[in-house]
Enzyme design. Structure first.
Site, PDB file in Angstrom:
ATOM      1  N   TYR A 149       0.862  -1.181   0.000  1.00 60.10           N
ATOM      2  CA  TYR A 149       0.000   0.000   0.000  1.00 60.10           C
ATOM      3  C   TYR A 149       0.893   1.224   0.000  1.00 60.10           C
ATOM      4  O   TYR A 149       1.748   1.382   0.871  1.00 60.10           O
ATOM      5  CB  TYR A 149      -0.936   0.026   1.220  1.00 60.10           C
ATOM      6  CG  TYR A 149      -1.868   1.211   1.172  1.00 60.10           C
ATOM      7  CD1 TYR A 149      -2.884   1.276   0.221  1.00 60.10           C
ATOM      8  CD2 TYR A 149      -1.703   2.297   2.036  1.00 60.10           C
ATOM      9  CE1 TYR A 149      -3.722   2.384   0.141  1.00 60.10           C
ATOM     10  CE2 TYR A 149      -2.549   3.391   1.967  1.00 60.10           C
ATOM     11  CZ  TYR A 149      -3.549   3.436   1.021  1.00 60.10           C
ATOM     12  OH  TYR A 149      -4.380   4.529   0.936  1.00 60.10           O
ATOM     13  N   ASP A 232       9.360   2.692   1.158  1.00 63.30           N
ATOM     14  CA  ASP A 232       8.226   3.439   1.700  1.00 63.30           C
ATOM     15  C   ASP A 232       8.145   3.082   3.183  1.00 63.30           C
ATOM     16  O   ASP A 232       7.652   2.016   3.559  1.00 63.30           O
ATOM     17  CB  ASP A 232       6.950   3.048   0.948  1.00 63.30           C
ATOM     18  CG  ASP A 232       5.724   3.783   1.480  1.00 63.30           C
ATOM     19  OD1 ASP A 232       5.847   4.472   2.513  1.00 63.30           O
ATOM     20  OD2 ASP A 232       4.646   3.656   0.867  1.00 63.30           O
ATOM     21  N   LYS A 259       3.075   9.851   8.639  1.00 64.83           N
ATOM     22  CA  LYS A 259       2.485   9.423   9.918  1.00 64.83           C
ATOM     23  C   LYS A 259       3.269   9.953  11.127  1.00 64.83           C
ATOM     24  O   LYS A 259       3.125  11.109  11.457  1.00 64.83           O
ATOM     25  CB  LYS A 259       2.333   7.907   9.926  1.00 64.83           C
ATOM     26  CG  LYS A 259       1.435   7.432   8.754  1.00 64.83           C
ATOM     27  CD  LYS A 259       0.786   6.122   9.032  1.00 64.83           C
ATOM     28  CE  LYS A 259       0.136   5.502   7.804  1.00 64.83           C
ATOM     29  NZ  LYS A 259      -1.292   5.712   7.736  1.00 64.83           N
TER      30      LYS A 259
END
Ligand SMILES: Cc1ncc(COP(=O)(O)O)c(C=O)c1O
Length: 421
Positions: A149, A232, A259
Site C-alpha cells: 500500500y 516506503d 504518519k
C-alpha cells in the site's frame, strides 16, 4: 441481543451523526479506512491511550490514526509545540526554521536521506519519490509488490475503477519474498525500469517483515538493472529511530516518511540521495516542480519535532517489549483456546489473522468486521482488518488486556457467526 444490536444500543449519537453524514458524504464517509458497517463510532476526544466517542463510550486506542499517533492522543509536548506554533501563525508563503529543524532531525536519524522535501500526505510522498526516480533515470516503469500500500495516486492504484487502463502498463507487480518470481516479472523490461518501491515491513499487507536476505537481494537487483530502490517507510519508520532500513541494514536510494514524523498532523516527506533529489533544486534550469500549499507546514513540522524528541532509544526498547508481550500472550491464548488464528508482530505493529490460511479480517461492504465490532464492545479500537499499533502511553496491563480481549473475540467469532448489518 445480537452483536450489531448491542453496538447500535450503545452508539445512538454516532448512528444519528452517520445518518446525517449520508446527506453530505457518499456513504456517510470521507475516508475508506474509517468506515466499517454498520457505522463507525464518531470520535469526540482523545487523551493518551483513550478515545471517547460522542456517546461517551471509551476505547483504548491501539490503532492511533492508523499507526501515526505513536505517543498517543494529545501528548502534552506535542500540544504545547502546536499551540506555540499556531499562535505564531499556521502557514506562510515562506519557509520556516521549523521545517529546517525537522529536515535536520530526519537526516540525523536516517543516513540514506541526504536531502528531502516535505509534502502534506504519504500519497504525495510516494508520488513524488516515483516522479524523482523517473526524472532521474529517464525511465517510465515502476515495480511494486503484491499486498503493498503506497497511498491513493493513480499509479499505485492501477487496476482500480477510475484509473485509466493505460496506467497499468507503467507499473509491474512483483511477488513479495520470491526472487525467482521477481526476476521473471521484470524479464525483458529492465531497461524501462525507473524504480522498485516497497515497504521494507509491509503494513496494510499484514505487518510482514522481509525474509533474511530479501532486502539485500532487491538492493543488488536495483543496482544491476540501473533502477532506484525506494523504501516506503511511512509505517515502518516507527520500528526504530532510523526505521526499517536501520534494523535490516539496507540503504535505499529514496525513502518516504509520513504518519509519526508529524506527530498526528498532516505532513510527510520523501528524500534520499542528494544527486537524485537535486532535480528539485529550483536554483537550476529545468528543475522538477514541486508545489504544495501546505508543504512543510510549520504546525505539522512542530508536532513532528516534538514527537521525535520524545522517541529516544528507551522509547523504542519499550515499544518493542510491549509488541513482543502482546504477540506472546495472544499466541499462547490462541493455542490454549484452540482457535485457528495467528498474530504477526514487528516492533509495536501487529496484525491478527484468521483461519488456516492466515487471512486478514474481511471488511466487505455492508458486513461488519467481527473482530473490530467485538473489540469496540470490549472497549478497544484496532483496524477493522485486524491490524494495530501500540503507542508509548500503553502499559503492560493495557497490552495484556488487549491480548485477552482479542483472544475472547477470536473464540466468539469461531463459535458465534455475526449476522449481516
Ligand atoms: C506504507 C504507506 N504508504 C503510503 C501511505 C499513504 O499515506 P497517506 O494516507 O498519508 O496519504 C500509507 C498510509 O497508510 C502507508 O501505510
Amino acid at each position: 441481543m445480537s452483536l450489531v444490536d448491542d453496538y447500535r444500543a450503545r452508539t445512538p449519537r454516532s448512528r444519528s451523526l452517520f445518518e446525517r453524514a449520508t446527506a453530505s458524504l457518499p456513504g456517510g464517509s470521507t475516508r475508506t479506512t474509517v468506515y466499517s458497517a454498520p457505522y463507525p463510532p464518531y470520535a469526540a476526544s482523545g487523551s493518551g491511550l483513550v478515545v471517547t466517542d460522542v456517546d461517551g463510550n471509551t476505547y483504548r486506542d491501539f490503532l492511533g490514526n492508523y499507526t501515526s499517533l505513536i505517543l498517543g492522543h494529545a501528548h502534552p509536548a506535542v500540544v504545547a509545540a502546536v499551540e506555540a506554533q499556531v499562535r505564531r501563525g499556521s502557514a506562510f508563503a515562506a519557509p520556516t526554521e521549523t521545517e529546517v529543524e525537522l529536515a535536520e532531525e530526519l537526516r540525523r536519524r536516517v543516513p540514506s536521506i541526504e536531502h528531502l522535501r516535505f509534502t502534506s500526505s504519504g500519497t504525495e510522498a510516494t508520488m513524488f519519490a516515483i516522479r524523482a526516480a523517473r526524472a532521474f533515470t529517464g525511465r517510465p516503469l515502476i515495480a511494486k509488490f503484491d499486498h503493498s500500500y503506497h497511498g491513493t495516486h493513480d499509479l499505485v492504484m492501477a487496476g482500480t475503477p477510475g484509473v485509466p487502463d493505460a496506467i497499468s502498463g507503467l507499473i509491474v507487480e512483483l511477488p513479495w519474498g520470491d526472487p525467482a518470481g521477481i526476476e521473471a516479472a521484470l524479464r525483458g523490461r529492465a531497461s524501462e525500469l525507473a524504480a522498485i518501491i516497497l515497504e521494507p515491513v509491509q503494513g496494510a499487507g499484514g505487518v510482514r517483515a522481509p525474509e533474511p536476505g530479501f532486502l539485500e537481494f532487491l538492493r543488488a537487483l536495483a543496482d544491476r538493472l540501473g533502477a532506484l530502490l525506494i523504501f516506503d517507510e511511512i509505517i515502518s519508520f516507527r520500528i526504530a529511530p532510523g526505521g526499517a532500513q536501520e534494523v535490516f541494514g539496507v540503504r535505499p536510494d529514496l525513502t518516504t516518511l509520513g504518519k509519526i514524523i508529524a506527530g498526528g498532523y498532516p505532513l510527510a516527506a520523501f528524500g534520499g540521495r542528494a544527486d537524485v533529489m537535486a532535480i528539485f533544486d529550483a536554483r537550476q534550469d529545468g528543475a522538477v516542480s514541486h508545489g504544495g500549499t501546505f508543504n512543510g507546514n510549520p504546525v505539522g513540522a512542530a508536532a513532528g519535532l516534538a514527537t521525535l524528541r520524545e522517541l529516544d532509544a528507551g522509547a523504542y526498547r519499550r515499544l518493542d517489549a510491549l509488541g513482543a508481550r502482546l504477540a506472546q500472550r495472544l499466541a499462547s491464548r490462541i493455542t490454549a483456546d484452540g482457535v485457528t488464528a495467528r498474530v504477526a508482530q514487528v516492533g509495536s505493529l501487529f496484525q491478527v489473522f484468521r483461519g488456516e490460511a492466515g487471512a486478514a479480517f474481511a471488511v466487505g461492504a455492508g458486513q461488519p468486521s467481527e473482530l473490530y465490532l467485538r473489540l469496540l464492545l470490549d472497549g478497544f479500537l484496532i483496524a477493522p482488518r485486524g491490524m494495530g499499533a501500540i503507542p508509548t502511553v500503553a502499559t503492560d496491563q493495557d497490552v495484556d488486556d488487549l491480548a485477552d480481549a482479542i483472544g475472547r473475540a477470536l473464540v466468539a467469532i469461531e463459535k458465534v457467526p455475526v449476522e449481516a448489518a
